[in-house]
Scaffold this motif. Structure first.
Motif, PDB file in Angstrom:
ATOM      1  N   ALA A 280       1.125  -0.082  -2.046  1.00 24.43           N
ATOM      2  CA  ALA A 280      -0.004  -0.973  -1.779  1.00 24.43           C
ATOM      3  C   ALA A 280       0.397  -2.426  -1.972  1.00 24.43           C
ATOM      4  O   ALA A 280       1.350  -2.741  -2.688  1.00 24.43           O
ATOM      5  CB  ALA A 280      -1.171  -0.624  -2.696  1.00 24.43           C
ATOM      6  N   GLN A 281      -0.346  -3.290  -1.338  1.00 21.43           N
ATOM      7  CA  GLN A 281      -0.136  -4.727  -1.487  1.00 21.43           C
ATOM      8  C   GLN A 281      -1.202  -5.300  -2.411  1.00 21.43           C
ATOM      9  O   GLN A 281      -2.328  -4.800  -2.466  1.00 21.43           O
ATOM     10  CB  GLN A 281      -0.205  -5.408  -0.118  1.00 21.43           C
ATOM     11  CG  GLN A 281       0.866  -4.921   0.855  1.00 21.43           C
ATOM     12  CD  GLN A 281       0.675  -5.487   2.244  1.00 21.43           C
ATOM     13  OE1 GLN A 281      -0.149  -6.376   2.461  1.00 21.43           O
ATOM     14  NE2 GLN A 281       1.442  -4.977   3.209  1.00 21.43           N
ATOM     15  N   MET A 282      -0.821  -6.320  -3.152  1.00 21.30           N
ATOM     16  CA  MET A 282      -1.757  -6.944  -4.082  1.00 21.30           C
ATOM     17  C   MET A 282      -2.973  -7.477  -3.323  1.00 21.30           C
ATOM     18  O   MET A 282      -2.838  -8.128  -2.288  1.00 21.30           O
ATOM     19  CB  MET A 282      -1.069  -8.081  -4.842  1.00 21.30           C
ATOM     20  CG  MET A 282      -1.933  -8.655  -5.958  1.00 21.30           C
ATOM     21  SD  MET A 282      -2.355  -7.418  -7.215  1.00 21.30           S
ATOM     22  CE  MET A 282      -0.738  -7.162  -7.974  1.00 21.30           C
ATOM     23  N   GLY A 283      -4.154  -7.141  -3.836  1.00 16.83           N
ATOM     24  CA  GLY A 283      -5.391  -7.587  -3.210  1.00 16.83           C
ATOM     25  C   GLY A 283      -6.019  -6.576  -2.287  1.00 16.83           C
ATOM     26  O   GLY A 283      -7.171  -6.743  -1.870  1.00 16.83           O
ATOM     27  N   GLU A 284      -5.293  -5.478  -1.938  1.00 23.88           N
ATOM     28  CA  GLU A 284      -5.861  -4.450  -1.085  1.00 23.88           C
ATOM     29  C   GLU A 284      -6.827  -3.574  -1.883  1.00 23.88           C
ATOM     30  O   GLU A 284      -6.714  -3.430  -3.101  1.00 23.88           O
ATOM     31  CB  GLU A 284      -4.761  -3.579  -0.479  1.00 23.88           C
ATOM     32  CG  GLU A 284      -3.960  -4.258   0.611  1.00 23.88           C
ATOM     33  CD  GLU A 284      -2.977  -3.316   1.281  1.00 23.88           C
ATOM     34  OE1 GLU A 284      -2.793  -3.432   2.498  1.00 23.88           O
ATOM     35  OE2 GLU A 284      -2.392  -2.450   0.577  1.00 23.88           O
ATOM     36  N   TYR A 294     -11.877   1.049  -4.932  1.00 27.42           N
ATOM     37  CA  TYR A 294     -10.769   0.940  -5.880  1.00 27.42           C
ATOM     38  C   TYR A 294      -9.848  -0.205  -5.458  1.00 27.42           C
ATOM     39  O   TYR A 294      -9.426  -0.289  -4.306  1.00 27.42           O
ATOM     40  CB  TYR A 294      -9.979   2.246  -5.940  1.00 27.42           C
ATOM     41  CG  TYR A 294     -10.772   3.392  -6.507  1.00 27.42           C
ATOM     42  CD1 TYR A 294     -10.873   3.585  -7.888  1.00 27.42           C
ATOM     43  CD2 TYR A 294     -11.447   4.283  -5.673  1.00 27.42           C
ATOM     44  CE1 TYR A 294     -11.614   4.623  -8.411  1.00 27.42           C
ATOM     45  CE2 TYR A 294     -12.188   5.326  -6.184  1.00 27.42           C
ATOM     46  CZ  TYR A 294     -12.268   5.493  -7.564  1.00 27.42           C
ATOM     47  OH  TYR A 294     -13.000   6.536  -8.086  1.00 27.42           O
ATOM     48  N   ALA A 295      -9.535  -1.069  -6.434  1.00 23.35           N
ATOM     49  CA  ALA A 295      -8.565  -2.138  -6.209  1.00 23.35           C
ATOM     50  C   ALA A 295      -7.167  -1.569  -6.368  1.00 23.35           C
ATOM     51  O   ALA A 295      -6.894  -0.785  -7.279  1.00 23.35           O
ATOM     52  CB  ALA A 295      -8.801  -3.273  -7.202  1.00 23.35           C
ATOM     53  N   LEU A 296      -6.264  -1.964  -5.489  1.00 22.51           N
ATOM     54  CA  LEU A 296      -4.911  -1.412  -5.465  1.00 22.51           C
ATOM     55  C   LEU A 296      -3.909  -2.455  -5.932  1.00 22.51           C
ATOM     56  O   LEU A 296      -4.182  -3.659  -5.914  1.00 22.51           O
ATOM     57  CB  LEU A 296      -4.565  -0.950  -4.050  1.00 22.51           C
ATOM     58  CG  LEU A 296      -5.564   0.014  -3.393  1.00 22.51           C
ATOM     59  CD1 LEU A 296      -5.148   0.327  -1.963  1.00 22.51           C
ATOM     60  CD2 LEU A 296      -5.696   1.299  -4.207  1.00 22.51           C
ATOM     61  N   ASN A 297      -2.734  -1.978  -6.350  1.00 27.46           N
ATOM     62  CA  ASN A 297      -1.650  -2.884  -6.730  1.00 27.46           C
ATOM     63  C   ASN A 297      -0.334  -2.284  -6.272  1.00 27.46           C
ATOM     64  O   ASN A 297      -0.274  -1.101  -5.894  1.00 27.46           O
ATOM     65  CB  ASN A 297      -1.658  -3.157  -8.238  1.00 27.46           C
ATOM     66  CG  ASN A 297      -1.432  -1.908  -9.055  1.00 27.46           C
ATOM     67  OD1 ASN A 297      -0.381  -1.266  -8.965  1.00 27.46           O
ATOM     68  ND2 ASN A 297      -2.415  -1.536  -9.878  1.00 27.46           N
TER      69      ASN A 297
END
Length: 795
Positions: A280-284, A294-297
């Motif tokens: 995942a990319q920051m902010g996705e 859900y916030a991904l990192n």
């Protein structure tokens, strides 16, 4: 892991009863936690037929029914509006407990007519929350048929605990394999035939994070007709606590529990571009199937298309591509995910799913494409459609390495006497490939679902488990005639004696954290006041430092007692403190705090510095310390109240104990709003006593002569510790001076500003003869001379 008995028998040819299955599972190491048999709860109920009905003579809403039952014709009073002649329903004889109403049927008259049983509704049988009348069953059922069979509730549900090393037990097929090896039946091994693709797959897939997703397989199925699942599939899912959604989703859920193979299915019309397994990319973020966002990192693996994340790989899919009854084209996913990364992502997000539960333990790496084929066949059978070719990207891990195994290891490690043929049979039924390389020597091919097997000992464990731990031999332990060696080290025994001494004197023991906050550790000299030994990964924000003193949590516990109305207490703890991260920076201490007022009919009394000092001396003496050799000084560290505290030393440098009042500024910083007394004994600073040759007590050396006492008053400097004067006097003649006690301290008229008068009582005990006045005077002169060396003069 839940499954039903009928589901198990889809994979295991057996006529074993539920108790036999539970016993076999337990003996094979599958720990059964709970089981439920609806047929047992409904065993008293059976199918009956209403032959005729008549109006109750004394009630407008009641009917008197003639009912054909397993017990013959019965007259039963019924108030259900749907009771009518020819209706097949459920009958309960007299003496039956009705679970929905909590009553037991008795032969009781209803408005003057005795009812010989009861016709039951779904609510009364607890098969539904509410009902309008008695149950209406299919006509033509056999009279006396058990109610559970007539209602389709005769399937027992078993729930058992799965150990982390056996992910193959998370599928019913894997459980059947274990029970077949245990002798409960024959495993039904159905070959899964590949479904040939009738068109090229138009969806592209790729892997950008092979460390998180090493293999990804999928195929398109077009022309499907989605809708409710067939009854057998819905009933299976309901029995284990899952809610049927639609046929496409239910198929993937079924295979997850049937074969321990999680799958995911997408509405292909909602996909855009290439499906990619990537980090995942920051902010996705994405909205999951549980309707939460859900916030991904970048530490999380996602399945994404050109629009962004579709779901967390191996954990949960997203709502954006979920299947509905309008779905006509689907993309079916079967992939592998790294167990550790799955566990870490689930911990960060808090998601708990059946897929996550299996992937974090490690699924069968050899079932990636096979699981895809099985799901394809079920979709085509239940929903129709056309399947495309299968796509596979990445690399499926190779099977586990072969194990060189000697059958003699079974007897060596367990003592069980098993023949080579029995050993081979057990391994073969568990799915291991066997190649004989000579007598008692084998090369074992480990199946892809058993990555926990890496050596001979793992195979021996499986063999012993299936053969039965009840076959382990019973061997008497060898007699040990050597002298008994004490199991407690002297240092451990010293702690025990100290704890006992304090308990006898009214102190209560506590156990607290070895962690504390940096701010509180700094108050007690942690890292020279800098906060102490800070933890890199604390369990809580206020427990981020190893304590430099055991007084910290004792003081906080004391305040909690005061807050709850318990103001009188004496608490102590025995445990470690930490001065740094070196090998010798951990010390063992016994610390205590006390506060309170003891009510008495003569006068109230409260603990003070001297009562705490007495308790510490008693504890040290109980631990074998020669308290007469201790030096008492007033100097204490910054957390002790100056002038109201003291220190016991062995020589000029070794601190044995500290005691007294806690400094008010320290109490205020900790949020303690009452004065506290305390002590801390440093056990590692106390020399261990030498072991005695014998354990017998020395002869009693009691003199038959009367002791005598003499009082001395010395004028000394005000800053001279009384203990130094007492010690000097006591060492004048140890043979006859048995005790020296301070009984008076005077400062005032007749003395200088820096002078005080100390009154000592010296007890002299003669042994061989009564002392003459000359001898007594000689001892007195020696006492005066010893005191003079400290600057004291006789008053």
């Amino acid at each position: 892991m839940k499954f039903t008995l009928s589901w198990l028998k889809e994979h295991l040819a057996t006529d074993a009863s539920l108790p036999a299955v539970l016993e076999a599972m337990t003996m094979a190491g599958l720990e059964v936690e709970h089981w439920e048999d609806p047929a047992e709860k409904l065993k008293a109920f059976s199918v009956a037929k209403i032959v005729s009905t008549a109006q109750h003579p004394n009630a407008d809403r009641l009917q008197v029914c003639q009912v054909e039952t397993k017990d013959g014709m019965k007259e039963i009073v019924c108030g259900a509006p749907n009771a009518r002649a020819g209706l097949f329903t459920i009958y309960a004889p007299l003496g039956t407990f009705i679970p929905g109403s909590g009553i037991t049927l008795e032969p009781r008259a209803v408005r003057g007519v005795v009812s010989n049983g009861m016709l039951c509704s779904a609510a009364e049988l607890e098969t539904a929350e509410e009902s309008d009348g008695i149950l209406e069953l299919e006509a033509g059922l056999d009279i006396g048929l058990p109610a559970a069979a007539a209602l389709g509730l005769d399937d027992a549900v078993i729930d058992f605990e799965v150990t982390p090393n056996r992910p193959d037990w998370l599928g019913v097929a894997g459980i059947a394999r274990e029970l077949a090896a245990a002798g409960l039946g024959i495993l039904k091994e159905r070959a899964i035939v590949a479904v040939p693709g009738s068109l090229a797959c138009p969806v592209s897939i790729k892997i950008e994070a092979p460390e998180a997703c090493p293999a990804f397989a999928g195929r398109l199925i077009k022309g499907v007709k989605n809708g409710p699942s067939p009854k057998w599939l819905a009933d299976r899912l309901i029995a284990i606590g899952l809610r049927p959604i639609n046929a496409l989703v239910d198929i993937t859920n079924f295979i997850c529990f049937d074969r321990a193979r999680p799958l995911h299915i997408y509405d292909a019309a909602l996909l855009k571009g290439t499906i990619t397994a990537r980090m995942a990319q920051m902010g996705e973020s994405f909205v999951a199937l549980d309707s939460k966002t859900y916030a991904l990192n970048p530490s999380m693996c996602v399945i994404a298309d050109d629009n962004g994340p579709l779901g967390l790989g191996g954990i949960m899919g997203g709502q954006s591509t979920g299947c509905s009854e309008a779905t006509t084209e689907v993309f079916l996913e079967s992939a592998l995910f790294a167990p550790l990364m799955i566990a870490q992502t689930a911990r960060q997000t808090g998601i708990q799913s059946d897929a996550k539960y299996r992937f974090e333990r490690g699924v069968d790496t050899g079932f990636v494409q096979t699981g895809l084929e099985l799901a394809t066949r079920m979709i085509l059978d239940l929903c129709g459609g056309q399947a495309s070719d299968c796509l596979l990207v990445g690399q499926v891990p190779p099977p586990p390495a072969d194990v060189v195994f000697k059958t003699t290891e079974v007897a060596r490690l367990t003592g069980m006497d098993l023949s080579e043929s029995e050993i081979d049979t057990i391994l073969d039924q568990l799915g291991f490939g066997i190649t004989s390389t000579g007598p008692k020597s084998r090369v074992i091919k480990v199946p892809s679902w058993r990555r926990d097997v890496i050596g001979s000992a793992d195979l021996v464990e499986d063999i012993a488990r299936i053969a039965g731990f009840d076959r382990l031999p019973t061997t008497k332990l060898p007699d040990r005639c050597s002298p008994r060696v004490p199991h407690i080290a002297p240092s451990q025994n010293r702690v025990r004696l100290g704890r006992r001494s304090l308990a006898v004197r009214g102190w209560m023991e506590t156990v607290s954290w070895s962690f504390a906050s940096q701010a509180s550790c700094a108050l007690f000299g942690g890292a020279q006041g800098g906060g102490g030994l800070v933890l890199a990964n604390p369990i809580a924000s206020d427990l981020d430092c190893m304590r430099p003193s055991a007084l910290i949590h004792l003081l906080l516990a004391g305040q909690r007692n005061i807050d709850r109305g318990f103001g009188n207490f004496a608490l102590f703890e025995a445990g470690p403190i930490y001065k740094g991260d070196g090998p010798d920076d951990q010390e063992q201490v016994i610390a205590g705090i006390t506060r309170g007022l003891v009510r008495h009919w003569r006068e109230p009394s409260a603990p003070d510095v001297f009562s705490v000092k007495a308790d510490v001396l008693a504890m040290l003496e109980a631990m074998g310390v020669s308290v007469g050799g201790l030096q008492t000084v007033q100097s204490g560290r910054s957390w002790w109240h100056p002038g109201r505290s003291g220190t016991f030393k062995l020589g000029p440098k070794v601190i044995v104990a500290e005691f007294g009042e806690i400094h008010p500024s320290v109490l205020k910083a900790l949020g303690v709003d009452a004065p506290m007394l305390g002590f801390e004994v440093f056990l590692d600073a106390i020399p261990l006593t030498k072991a005695k040759a014998v354990k017998t007590k020395p002869l009693l050396d009691a003199s038959s002569l009367m002791p005598l006492s003499r009082d001395f008053a010395f004028v000394v400097k005000a800053d001279l510790p009384a203990g130094d004067l007492i010690r000097a006097v006591a060492h004048v003649d140890k043979a006859v001076i048995k005790d020296v006690t301070l009984f008076d301290r005077y400062h005032g008229y007749g003395f200088g500003e820096d002078e005080v008068s100390l009154g000592l009582q010296v007890r002299i005990q003669p042994h061989d003869k009564t002392l003459t006045d000359t001898e007594i005077e000689a001892i007195s002169d020696k006492i005066i001379a010893a005191a003079a060396k400290l600057g004291a003069r006789l008053r």
